[in-house]
Enzyme design. Structure first.
Site, short mmCIF file in Angstrom:
data_model
loop_
_atom_site.label_atom_id
_atom_site.label_comp_id
_atom_site.label_asym_id
_atom_site.label_seq_id
_atom_site.Cartn_x
_atom_site.Cartn_y
_atom_site.Cartn_z
N ASP A 215 0.83 -1.21 0.00
CA ASP A 215 0.00 0.00 0.00
C ASP A 215 0.86 1.26 0.00
OD1 ASP A 215 -2.70 1.32 0.54
OD2 ASP A 215 -1.52 2.03 2.25
N GLU A 279 1.33 -0.41 -4.97
CA GLU A 279 0.45 0.71 -5.29
C GLU A 279 1.32 1.97 -5.28
OE1 GLU A 279 -3.54 2.88 -3.50
OE2 GLU A 279 -1.85 2.43 -2.17
#
Length: 545
Positions: A215, A279
């Protein structure tokens, strides 16, 4: 190969290798909203396990599970309070083990989130770090002195609004947070912090996970000099203070690459082709995604928000993706998504008043035809639109802070509809944490199962194309010249060549497939030889044997 009458774009992408993840279709599950089995209105791990057959029926290769770790849930799991704990609202570690076992029995890989940029302020590490300036974890987070007049150490702004600094009286210092004030920034430059994060990753690898989705990875390191960010020079609408700055110093530091090498060495020490995808968000995401995946010692793949944040679907937009990943030596492998838990659902952004069901079919086919891995977000196989969530039911801090200027994330996170004849669409026996949109109820899984012409059955057929056509799964991608709303490209691998044609516009366009090509798959187009490609039509063609 060039179509008659069309000049070929010089961009040609190539692929190599046949790892399980290369060209995979990966289904994203947002656990809070998938299925509730204990009647608290929140989805849980047993609910996911109970519906793994549905996911497997889609023909996907893997599942990405959004966070289920111990958390105060101020950012719904992305504020981690224990990297190796399962939050009780989701179940137990034994529930996770059963999920892994069942998924693997169905031939599904499991990828889980890892959040390395920040933790919750309730994490034991931060509680110790904030006690004083000399404790063993004093340098595990980003602490800094106030300026002489008491203001924050730099001009950095947080994504969710306001300064990226919060004063802490215990230490008499500011701590940094790129997101919520309750998400203090880890000092991932500290080797001890890296060791602790890798230990957490090892815990899940030992339990059988097949990889990680990392993330906000480019937020994981900051400039230790705390240099002010320069302003954005170009004009434009801005809804947050964060949008006024070029994010050069609060994120995106070159030392991140060294940490990625350590991560890759860990996963490579396990059998089974473990997989990591980053990401990457921001104005320089193109170059960062390439850097994070370059060679064989970093991550295998990365994705950004090219399509996730786009207001319109146009040929020029689609062409940008392949242009970012030309397939040069040492280049990593891209991943793509049209919808996820952080972005409004694609059909609500892109249909522009057209028949949503027809649009969903075309968009699914386009996604499946892209070179790279593709993420299918839960409910995307049903054609769910962005849910309407009234202001009083909003829970997403970003949506509340910026209402009504942005659609926010809650509308993409509402409960998965399983049955139209059950309370709350079969998601839960009680009022869910977010409301069920009535439009979703009529698109429930059980409703679509009995309709052979449903979006669900179409999704299964389209996803299955990746298993039967190597050109789609791992092939090169050559963009072809095409006017207006017409999008043409070829995919080629292992002696197979496919021609993909899409009309992304609102009106039919004049186009006929070249002679000697036959239809492999068609969406919203009854007759490929009619001389026109209908609005929202998609075709895959192959040379006749």
């Amino acid at each position: 190969m060039t179509l008659p009458g069309a000049a070929s774009d010089p961009l040609v992408q190539t692929s190599s290798g046949r790892e399980w993840w290369r060209g995979a279709a990966i289904y994203q599950v947002y656990p809070r909203s998938f299925a509730d089995t204990n009647g608290d209105g929140i989805g849980d791990l047993p609910g996911i396990t109970a519906h793994l057959d549905h996911i497997a029926s889609l023909g996907v290769d893997a599942i990405w599970l959004s966070p289920f770790f111990t958390s105060p849930m101020r950012d719904f799991g992305y504020d981690v309070a224990d990297y190796v704990g399962v939050d009780p609202i989701f179940g137990t570690i034994e529930d996770f083990d059963r999920l892994i076992e069942r998924a693997h029995a169905l031939g599904l890989k499991i990828i889980i989130d890892q959040v390395y940029a920040h933790t919750s302020d309730e994490h034991a590490w931060f509680r110790e770090s904030r006690k004083d300036r000399t404790n063993p974890k004093a340098d595990w987070y980003v602490w800094a002195e106030a300026k002489p007049e008491g203001s924050p150490p730099s001009n950095w702004q947080s994504v969710f609004g306001g300064p990226a600094w919060t004063w802490d009286a215990r230490r008499g210092q500011y701590y940094m947070h790129n997101f919520l004030g309750s998400q203090p920034q880890l000092n991932t430059r500290n080797p001890e912090v890296q060791d602790a994060l890798l230990d957490a990753a090892r815990f899940w690898l030992d339990r059988g996970v097949d990889g990680f989705r990392c993330d906000a990875l480019n937020f994981s390191m900051h400039d230790p000099a705390l240099t002010d960010n320069p302003p954005v020079a170009t004009p434009g609408k801005r809804t947050r203070p964060f949008d006024f700055q070029q994010h050069i110093h609060n994120q995106s530091q070159p030392e991140i690459l060294d940490f990625l090498t350590r991560m890759r060495a860990l996963t490579d020490s396990y059998d089974g082709d473990r997989f990591m995808v980053a990401e990457v968000v921001g104005d320089r995401s193109d170059e960062e995604m390439k850097a994070y995946t370059e060679g064989s010692t970093r991550l295998q793949s990365a994705y950004g928000f090219l399509y996730l944040y786009a207001d319109r679907l146009t040929p020029d937009l689609v062409r940008q993706g392949p242009a970012q990943w030309p397939g040069g030596p040492g280049e990593g492998w891209p991943s793509w998504a049209f919808s996820n838990h952080d972005a409004p659902r694609a059909v609500s952004r892109w249909a522009e008043g057209r028949d949503p069901r027809a649009f969903v079919g075309m968009a699914l086919l386009l996604l499946i035809c892209l070179r790279g891995n593709v993420f299918v977000y839960q409910g995307e196989e049903l054609g769910l639109p962005q849910a309407e969530v009234p202001f009083e039911r909003l829970v997403d801090p970003e949506a509340i802070a910026n209402w009504p200027e942005t659609l926010g994330r809650d509308g993409a996170r509402t409960p998965m509809p399983w049955r139209a004849d059950a309370p709350f669409a079969g998601f839960s026996s009680v009022e869910p944490w977010l409301p069920v949109d009535p439009r979703h109820t009529m698109l429930a899984v059980a409703v679509q199962e009995v309709d052979p012409a449903s979006t669900l059955h179409l999704a299964r057929r389209l996803i299955g194309l990746r298993r039967t056509h190597p050109a789609l799964r791992t092939g090169s991608m050559t963009m072809l010249e095409s006017p207006g709303d017409l999008l043409l490209f070829e995919r080629e691998d292992q002696g197979e060549t496919l021609l993909c044609a899409f009309n992304l516009g609102h009106e039919a366009v004049a186009w006929t497939p070249p002679a000697g090509w036959t239809v492999v798959e068609a969406v919203n187009q009854a007759d490929a030889r009619s001389g026109q490609l209908a609005s929202m039509a998609g075709l895959i063609l192959a040379p006749q044997a």
